[in-house]
Each structure stands twice: as C-alpha cells, then as structure tokens.
Design an enzyme around this catalytic site. Sequence first.
Site, short mmCIF file in Angstrom:
data_model
loop_
_atom_site.label_atom_id
_atom_site.label_comp_id
_atom_site.label_asym_id
_atom_site.label_seq_id
_atom_site.Cartn_x
_atom_site.Cartn_y
_atom_site.Cartn_z
N TYR A 109 0.85 -1.20 0.00
CA TYR A 109 0.00 0.00 0.00
C TYR A 109 0.88 1.25 0.00
CZ TYR A 109 -3.16 3.66 1.58
OH TYR A 109 -3.88 4.82 1.67
N GLU A 197 -3.51 7.48 -4.15
CA GLU A 197 -3.45 6.21 -3.44
C GLU A 197 -3.24 5.04 -4.40
OE1 GLU A 197 -7.13 4.47 -1.66
OE2 GLU A 197 -6.03 4.67 0.23
#
Length: 395
Positions: A109, A197
Amino acid sequence: MNIHEYQSKAILRGYGVNVPDGGAAFTVDEAVKQAQTLGADVTVVKAQIHAGGRGKAGGVKLARNLNEVRQYAEELLGKTLVTHQTGPEGKVVKRLLIEAGSNIKKEYYLSFVGDRKGACVVMMGSEEGGVEIEKVAAETPEKIFKEYIDPAIGLAPFQATRMAYKMNFPKEVIRKVTKLMINLHRAFVKKDCSLAEINPLVLTEENDIIALDAKLNFDDSALYRHPDVESLRDETEEDSKELHAAKLGLNYVNLGGNVACMVNGAGLAMATVDILKHFGGEPANFLDVGGDSTPEKIAEAFKIMLDGGQAKGIFVNIFGGINKCDLVAQGIVDAAKIISPDGKSLPVPVVVRLEGTNVERGREILKESPIANVIMAETMEGGAEKIVQLVKQGA
Ligand code: GDP
Ligand code: MN
C-alpha cells in the site's frame, strides 16, 4: 474531484509511474479490440466506477483469452456494483479498463495525502496492501509507516529509501520503489491532488514494481489551474444533489444520513453536523446557505434536502448577521407553499433555531404561519436534541 482509475493511470504514466499497459472501453467490442491490441497472456477487465472495493464485489476479472474478455465485458457493462464504498444502492458500470495482467508476488500500500496536523503532505506505506487500509489502520496501526514531507524540500530521497525498507521490499527492487515514490509525489504536487493512493502497489514475479490500482482526488479549489483534469469530470458518478446544489450556488455536501440541516456560515454548519452526531443523529448533509439567502434559495435548499426522501427531519440553525432572520423565516414559509400542495405542512418535522438580526420578526412569521410541523428551539443544543429525537420517533 474524483476521476476514474484509467484516467489516473494515464496521468501517472505521464509522470513516469509504472502502470500496466491498457486503456478504457465503453462497449464490449471496444473491450475485445483493446485486449487484442494488448496481446497479453492474461487480460484484466476492470469495472470503472468512482469507488473502491471492486475486487471483492466481482468488478475485477482475469481473462485468459478474447472470448473470456468478451464474456466479462458483457457481464460487467451495465451491471450495478455494490462495494463497501458505494453504499447499498451501488453504482452502474459504464466504462471498463482493459489492461495487461501482472504476475503478482506481493501487494503493498502506498499513498500521499494532506496531513492537517502536520500542515504538510504525508506519504503512507504498508506491507499490508490490497486490503482495506482503514481496517489495517484500525486493527494494526503499527503496520502503517509515515513520512512527513517538508513542502520547501519535497520528498527527500532518504525518506523514500527509509520508507521502502520499512515496507520490507526486497533489496533488489528498492531503487525501483523509491523512483516510483518520487514520481508519484511529483504528480501529486504538480496536479494539486488531495489524495494519491496506490492499493495495491505490486512486486511482480519478474521483480517489477507496478501501480496496479490508482486513485487520484483533486483539490476543487485548485481545479481552475487544471482544465485538463476538469475535463475528466464524470458527472454521472457524482452525487446528483451536490451537482444540483452547486448549480444554485449552495454549499452542500451529502453525508448520507437522515437528519438534514440548513445553516448559515461554514463554521456553524460544521458545528451543527457535529452536534447532531453528538446527540446520536446521522447528519444527512452539510449545508451553508450563505449570508445572502433569499426565500427562493431557501426553498430550493429545502427541496434538495427532501429530494428522494432522504431527510426525515430538518434542523434550521441560523445566526442572523448579514442574513436576516425574518427573510429566513419567510423562506421556510415559502418553501412549504412550494413543497406541499396546501402550504400548511412540510413532509418532515422542522426544528428552527433563530438568533440575531430581526429575530423577533422571524419568530413571529413562523408563529403566524399555517405550517403545522415547525417547532421553535431556544438554543442550538436544544434544537439539535429535539430534531434527533423527532427523527428517531418517526422511524
Ligand atoms: P479495488 O478492489 O477496487 O481496490 O480494485 P483493485 O484495482 O485494487 O483490484 C483488486 C484486486 O484485484 C487486487 O488487489 C489484485 O489482487 C487483483 N488484481 C488486479 N489486477 C490484477 C492482475 O493484473 N493480476 C492479478 N493476478 N490480480 C490482479
Ligand atoms: Mn485497490
């Protein structure tokens, strides 16, 4: 402002961020054609909606041949996808991303977001990628690492390296990872993003580092500098109430609950949302009607709040400075005339707290009016508690 994954990937590609080859398709034939051009062993067919969680909801398919691409495209186009981010009503898939499949070894992530406390951009990274990051943050926050970025210096190479090691990337790909971080940060700053993101950022069997998913959000106040971004707006993905309100010049944000509020001033509007929540209500919206609200504007605001049956109660919280309480009161009376055929009732209870300029006259107007279900409140706390109670009773 939010854009689609394929659009985000096109932007990031331009900044040297490694993303899979691919492109958008609006029809089944386009999807097959795209896949043919790609010529990959595995083709990924991805639903394009302004929401994440598509993988779990069946919106990401791996096709081994063109027949499967066709089959998945037929299945997904026009389908309503319900993910943990769409709400129960879901979102209709109107576009697909067709891209070359990757051999995933591990999912990570990575994101950049504005940090209010630090008054700077923060880079966040975790070895726990591909899953809901909110869950990781709640259950194992120690697995998320942060680097605060000095706006005058930018993302320093040592910070990127430190993050790459903390995220536990194998040594041989550290350089690729830091390069991607620096390029992603450059895109974030240059495009005035509020969020970038990548979930998941993947390490492949071939030791490549690829942004497999990409979500970019943009600062609305900076959009005037980016007509190219503005042109990517997909109005069909946006909240229809918010779009309508924006066209009327009302500052409205749909918060999804059922206790609506109409307030003047952004600060008071935020405090009102907080106090409704404090008394156990689910705020339906943030709404700042501004300082120059005419009865027509207030009537429009009522219509937006009530549209679709969302509001089960309305709290009007006005501190009249520039705004005159009597005009607001008149607006409520006019709204009732427009909304209900007899002009004597509103479809849901309305609690009104008025304070400030011309308050006596405002209260008189409401008292004299024939509307049955308007209740006056003396204080903001009392009013908020009352409307929450009334909505709960009605439910
Ligand atoms: P989201 O669920 O909406 O966040 O969509 P993502 O783009 O993150 O995709 C969800 C999941 O699909 C990823 O976490 C991967 O596990 C899987 N996935 C996506 N692309 C590929 C691919 O090229 N190959 C493989 N094997 N899996 C993929
Ligand atoms: Mn994702």
